[in-house]
Design a protein around this motif. Sequence first.
Motif, PDB file in Angstrom:
ATOM      1  N   VAL A  64     -29.119  -5.002   9.884  1.00  0.00           N
ATOM      2  CA  VAL A  64     -29.862  -6.096  10.482  1.00  0.00           C
ATOM      3  C   VAL A  64     -31.305  -5.776  10.144  1.00  0.00           C
ATOM      4  O   VAL A  64     -31.821  -4.763  10.600  1.00  0.00           O
ATOM      5  CB  VAL A  64     -29.667  -6.071  12.015  1.00  0.00           C
ATOM      6  N   VAL A  65     -31.915  -6.542   9.286  1.00  0.00           N
ATOM      7  CA  VAL A  65     -33.303  -6.213   8.945  1.00  0.00           C
ATOM      8  C   VAL A  65     -34.121  -7.472   8.737  1.00  0.00           C
ATOM      9  O   VAL A  65     -33.653  -8.471   8.196  1.00  0.00           O
ATOM     10  CB  VAL A  65     -33.371  -5.248   7.724  1.00  0.00           C
ATOM     11  N   ASN A  66     -35.314  -7.418   9.248  1.00  0.00           N
ATOM     12  CA  ASN A  66     -36.241  -8.531   9.142  1.00  0.00           C
ATOM     13  C   ASN A  66     -37.558  -7.969   8.624  1.00  0.00           C
ATOM     14  O   ASN A  66     -38.115  -7.084   9.250  1.00  0.00           O
ATOM     15  CB  ASN A  66     -36.428  -9.154  10.537  1.00  0.00           C
ATOM     16  N   PRO A  67     -38.075  -8.394   7.487  1.00  0.00           N
ATOM     17  CA  PRO A  67     -37.573  -9.413   6.568  1.00  0.00           C
ATOM     18  C   PRO A  67     -36.399  -8.918   5.707  1.00  0.00           C
ATOM     19  O   PRO A  67     -36.185  -7.715   5.592  1.00  0.00           O
ATOM     20  CB  PRO A  67     -38.792  -9.683   5.678  1.00  0.00           C
ATOM     21  N   LEU A  68     -35.666  -9.871   5.113  1.00  0.00           N
ATOM     22  CA  LEU A  68     -34.476  -9.519   4.330  1.00  0.00           C
ATOM     23  C   LEU A  68     -34.842  -8.721   3.085  1.00  0.00           C
ATOM     24  O   LEU A  68     -34.084  -7.874   2.647  1.00  0.00           O
ATOM     25  CB  LEU A  68     -33.719 -10.790   3.912  1.00  0.00           C
ATOM     26  N   ILE A  92     -31.882  -6.141   2.172  1.00  0.00           N
ATOM     27  CA  ILE A  92     -30.720  -5.849   3.032  1.00  0.00           C
ATOM     28  C   ILE A  92     -29.477  -5.529   2.186  1.00  0.00           C
ATOM     29  O   ILE A  92     -28.659  -4.686   2.564  1.00  0.00           O
ATOM     30  CB  ILE A  92     -30.466  -7.010   4.031  1.00  0.00           C
ATOM     31  N   GLY A  93     -29.372  -6.172   1.020  1.00  0.00           N
ATOM     32  CA  GLY A  93     -28.217  -5.922   0.160  1.00  0.00           C
ATOM     33  C   GLY A  93     -28.183  -4.492  -0.365  1.00  0.00           C
ATOM     34  O   GLY A  93     -27.159  -3.796  -0.269  1.00  0.00           O
ATOM     35  N   SER A  94     -29.316  -4.022  -0.908  1.00  0.00           N
ATOM     36  CA  SER A  94     -29.330  -2.653  -1.440  1.00  0.00           C
ATOM     37  C   SER A  94     -29.216  -1.647  -0.299  1.00  0.00           C
ATOM     38  O   SER A  94     -28.557  -0.608  -0.415  1.00  0.00           O
ATOM     39  CB  SER A  94     -30.604  -2.413  -2.262  1.00  0.00           C
ATOM     40  N   LEU A  95     -29.844  -2.003   0.832  1.00  0.00           N
ATOM     41  CA  LEU A  95     -29.797  -1.117   1.990  1.00  0.00           C
ATOM     42  C   LEU A  95     -28.351  -0.901   2.453  1.00  0.00           C
ATOM     43  O   LEU A  95     -27.967   0.211   2.828  1.00  0.00           O
ATOM     44  CB  LEU A  95     -30.596  -1.779   3.117  1.00  0.00           C
ATOM     45  N   ALA A  96     -27.555  -1.965   2.416  1.00  0.00           N
ATOM     46  CA  ALA A  96     -26.173  -1.885   2.902  1.00  0.00           C
ATOM     47  C   ALA A  96     -25.367  -0.887   2.071  1.00  0.00           C
ATOM     48  O   ALA A  96     -24.616  -0.066   2.609  1.00  0.00           O
ATOM     49  CB  ALA A  96     -25.522  -3.270   2.865  1.00  0.00           C
ATOM     50  N   ILE A  97     -25.543  -0.951   0.748  1.00  0.00           N
ATOM     51  CA  ILE A  97     -24.805  -0.011  -0.103  1.00  0.00           C
ATOM     52  C   ILE A  97     -25.364   1.400   0.057  1.00  0.00           C
ATOM     53  O   ILE A  97     -24.620   2.362   0.275  1.00  0.00           O
ATOM     54  CB  ILE A  97     -24.877  -0.445  -1.590  1.00  0.00           C
ATOM     55  N   VAL A 148     -22.605 -18.532  11.229  1.00  0.00           N
ATOM     56  CA  VAL A 148     -22.943 -18.885  12.610  1.00  0.00           C
ATOM     57  C   VAL A 148     -24.021 -19.966  12.599  1.00  0.00           C
ATOM     58  O   VAL A 148     -24.684 -20.185  11.585  1.00  0.00           O
ATOM     59  CB  VAL A 148     -23.416 -17.658  13.423  1.00  0.00           C
ATOM     60  N   GLU A 149     -24.179 -20.629  13.748  1.00  0.00           N
ATOM     61  CA  GLU A 149     -25.151 -21.720  13.845  1.00  0.00           C
ATOM     62  C   GLU A 149     -26.551 -21.259  13.502  1.00  0.00           C
ATOM     63  O   GLU A 149     -26.898 -20.101  13.724  1.00  0.00           O
ATOM     64  CB  GLU A 149     -25.169 -22.282  15.276  1.00  0.00           C
ATOM     65  N   HIS A 150     -27.332 -22.218  13.039  1.00  0.00           N
ATOM     66  CA  HIS A 150     -28.732 -21.942  12.770  1.00  0.00           C
ATOM     67  C   HIS A 150     -29.407 -21.395  14.024  1.00  0.00           C
ATOM     68  O   HIS A 150     -29.165 -21.877  15.116  1.00  0.00           O
ATOM     69  CB  HIS A 150     -29.429 -23.237  12.313  1.00  0.00           C
ATOM     70  N   GLY A 151     -30.213 -20.356  13.855  1.00  0.00           N
ATOM     71  CA  GLY A 151     -30.895 -19.776  15.012  1.00  0.00           C
ATOM     72  C   GLY A 151     -30.128 -18.646  15.671  1.00  0.00           C
ATOM     73  O   GLY A 151     -30.625 -18.012  16.594  1.00  0.00           O
ATOM     74  N   LYS A 152     -28.919 -18.383  15.197  1.00  0.00           N
ATOM     75  CA  LYS A 152     -28.105 -17.339  15.846  1.00  0.00           C
ATOM     76  C   LYS A 152     -28.045 -16.050  15.037  1.00  0.00           C
ATOM     77  O   LYS A 152     -27.346 -15.116  15.402  1.00  0.00           O
ATOM     78  CB  LYS A 152     -26.683 -17.868  16.097  1.00  0.00           C
ATOM     79  N   ALA A 153     -28.744 -16.004  13.920  1.00  0.00           N
ATOM     80  CA  ALA A 153     -28.812 -14.759  13.138  1.00  0.00           C
ATOM     81  C   ALA A 153     -30.068 -14.834  12.294  1.00  0.00           C
ATOM     82  O   ALA A 153     -30.531 -15.911  11.964  1.00  0.00           O
ATOM     83  CB  ALA A 153     -27.580 -14.617  12.246  1.00  0.00           C
ATOM     84  N   ASP A 154     -30.621 -13.673  11.988  1.00  0.00           N
ATOM     85  CA  ASP A 154     -31.850 -13.620  11.180  1.00  0.00           C
ATOM     86  C   ASP A 154     -31.528 -13.817   9.700  1.00  0.00           C
ATOM     87  O   ASP A 154     -31.726 -12.911   8.905  1.00  0.00           O
ATOM     88  CB  ASP A 154     -32.520 -12.257  11.344  1.00  0.00           C
ATOM     89  N   GLY A 155     -31.012 -14.963   9.303  1.00  0.00           N
ATOM     90  CA  GLY A 155     -30.670 -15.165   7.905  1.00  0.00           C
ATOM     91  C   GLY A 155     -29.296 -14.624   7.593  1.00  0.00           C
ATOM     92  O   GLY A 155     -28.341 -15.357   7.403  1.00  0.00           O
ATOM     93  N   MET A 156     -29.193 -13.307   7.577  1.00  0.00           N
ATOM     94  CA  MET A 156     -27.872 -12.716   7.340  1.00  0.00           C
ATOM     95  C   MET A 156     -27.782 -11.291   7.875  1.00  0.00           C
ATOM     96  O   MET A 156     -28.771 -10.580   7.963  1.00  0.00           O
ATOM     97  CB  MET A 156     -27.555 -12.720   5.839  1.00  0.00           C
ATOM     98  N   VAL A 160     -45.074  -2.894   8.072  1.00  0.00           N
ATOM     99  CA  VAL A 160     -46.127  -3.597   7.341  1.00  0.00           C
ATOM    100  C   VAL A 160     -45.604  -4.941   6.836  1.00  0.00           C
ATOM    101  O   VAL A 160     -46.282  -5.963   6.933  1.00  0.00           O
ATOM    102  CB  VAL A 160     -46.649  -2.727   6.178  1.00  0.00           C
ATOM    103  N   ALA A 161     -44.360  -4.951   6.330  1.00  0.00           N
ATOM    104  CA  ALA A 161     -43.803  -6.181   5.760  1.00  0.00           C
ATOM    105  C   ALA A 161     -43.629  -7.256   6.823  1.00  0.00           C
ATOM    106  O   ALA A 161     -43.659  -8.439   6.531  1.00  0.00           O
ATOM    107  CB  ALA A 161     -42.469  -5.888   5.079  1.00  0.00           C
TER     108      ALA A 161
END
Lengths: 340, 99, 369
Positions: free
Chosen positions: A61-65, A72-77, A135-143, A185-186
């Motif tokens: 779960v990371v903001n920004p993606l 988030i994709g590279s982080l997951a692996i 999930v519905e809009h507003g229920k997750a930070d993008g992905m 910072v991001a």
Amino acid sequence: MTDFRDETIQLAHGSGGRATRRLIEGLFAPLLSNPALDAMGDAASLEVDRSRLAMTTDCFVVNPLSFPGGCIGSLAIHGTVNDLAVSGAEPVAITAGFVLEAGLASSVLRAQIEAMAGVARAIGVPVVAGDTKVVEHGKADGMYICTTGLGRVHERADLDPARVRPGDRVLVSGPIGDHGITILVARSEIDLETDLASDSRSVLAMTRALLDALGPGVKWMRDATRGGVATVLNELADAAGVGVAIDEPEIPVRDEVRGACELLGLDPLHVANEGQFVAVVSGEDADHALESVRSVPGGEQARLIGEITEAPARTVLGRSGYGSARVIDVLIGDPLPRIC
Amino acid sequence: MCLAIPGQIRELLPDDEMAVVDVMGVRRKISMQMLVDEPATEGDWVLIHVGFAMSKISDEDAREQLRVLEAMGDDADAQAEARGYAFGHAEDESGGPAS
Amino acid sequence: MKYVDEFRNAELIKRTAEEIRRLADPDRRYRIMEICGGHTHAIFRFGLHQLLPKNIDLVHGPGCPVCVLPSARVDEGLEIARGNDLIFTAFGDMMRVPGSHGSPLEAKARGAEVRMVYSPLDALKLAQDNPDRRVMFFAIGFETTTPSTALTILRARERGVSNFLVHCNHIMVPPPIRAILDMPDMTLDAFIGPGHVSTVIGCEPYRFIAEAYGKPVVVSGFEPTDLMQSIAMILRQFRDGRCEVENQYARALPWDGNPAARRAMETVFEPRESFEWRGLGFIPGSGYRIREEFAAFDAEAVCEAPGVTTLPSDPRARCGDVLKGALKPSECELFGTECTPETPVGALMVSSEGACAAQFKYAHVTISA
């Protein structure tokens, strides 16, 4: 018996500090108890047909993606591979579940999956299964991404906090805090500018080199993610019933991370990493251990930062280098910038 | 009670009496409004608190302090006698050139 | 010169420690209060108390703005924001400060619009970026921070920003020191003065401590050599039979502070008749409020404060005695049991620079370094 008494779940329960421990030790561990879980490693250790396997799961779960140095994709692996790596395992396969927010741009999703694929290919681990929920809009930070990783344990690995002894040494694989500060910072709330990038990377080559060189001389490893190096060292002190004394001048920290921490009143030891691990190695093998990690590209800045002591037990001390020391505690809640 | 940290002015911004400061490689825009009586220039070091420059750092006084600290323990009494030990009274306000 | 590492030099710290040992009279005790929470934090972070002879006690003072903020103010700020549909903004420090019904962070987790800012100017920018919303900055801090809030309000007026409000909780350093000095069981011998507050107010305001109460004051910087040198300077005053205000922090602190900052502060704010301090009670003239001229920016003037019920504080929490130096944190019955940094009962456990949190975090283990 469960003794988790908090009325509601708060953000602090997910931040890797005491509240997280209270949740895990007070609710999850007692209800789901079994020998593999009870060991509380980064990955569970399983024996299947006399092969030693490691199995781990992780949610991202990371903001920004996307942020400098990763997404988030590279982080997951990387995160999944690192959990296996510090458990002394070579990754065999990864699965990934995706929780997507309605309205997420397909181009964003594509970029994340491409990043996952690129990183997985480079490490040589296949993503063998997946699942998607929207999930519905507003229920997750993008992905959000949830992964499972399966690995085969290095034949000479014998990682167990119970084997940690006074006189063993503590090694850290490189400069700490890059990821946490980069994300801070991001997020732009603080409006800082740096040339820093996340340290998001696989530590597999380094843990492999360490195990090849020392085998059972490596006694314990952890990747220092949420809660930072301070938190994993406290987990070690508790699990092994020992003291950990680190020499603060020896801790590698980049200037920019120090600068941000001075400005915001944070402690680099509490700041998250996504590509650094901490290892305990036997005292007599310490120099060899350092050489083996440093010989791997990306491991050049590894350092021996401290040692295991008998007393004070279950405590992490930071030695100042001028005759004083402080207790280094686990993080309480998220690290929040302070002005006073 | 108040966290303040030295940073070096990289660039004075024309609008809003703002400046970009650098703290160990981290940059942020801060307000220079509190230094109107004694304007700072690029290269100067200032003390930063909640996005405002509070005071200019005097290189001269910093070096003087280090000199006093270094002399401690050698012949503490002699150096303290000579120096009176307290520097920084009304007459020597800081604000000397920073390097 | 970076003005940080030079003053953390191990060799120089050792020299100052030797100097202190040489100056301390073994036949007496020294009880020295560091007023500022930032000093408390530095003392524990660098382990400086371990470098002092046994007969020097450092007593942790009231200089932590979040620690002394009574829960009624937190309650009111959150309630005003909720009742008037405002975006609540505050420094990170404030986020975990407990009111009677939880902290701003807990309010956020329940759905309230709560944002953390690094500077009051960031709160103003948020207001400018969201013209259809009203943004309230929950302002805390001593005289170091007050001018920045003042300048932000002045800028808001200059720019005609009409959706920006401030909930003012700014407080002053000298009044609580006088209150502590007037306490009958006061046992302090000397004070380490707050270097950063003084960059605004200067060193003159501490003169009464030396002249009327006969206690030496050394206004100090925040690096380990600064604090150690300040202690040495205090000991030297005792040795020489002097009692005065000295400035150890000359590199960043002009004796007269910053007149421009004081002008801004005085333009926008005026002293309140009285303000409540957690643990110390109401102290006359110790807080600031926004002048009538700027009432349009004053959340307390503009917004209805819906009836807030503030729960009485736990009578067993002896924060006041700890603040005035009469009790060590560990001597309070709640310390480390019911009152911990994660579940603070008293204010001093809230901020990492609160005397109790600092002691809990850094000093509960006997250290032989």
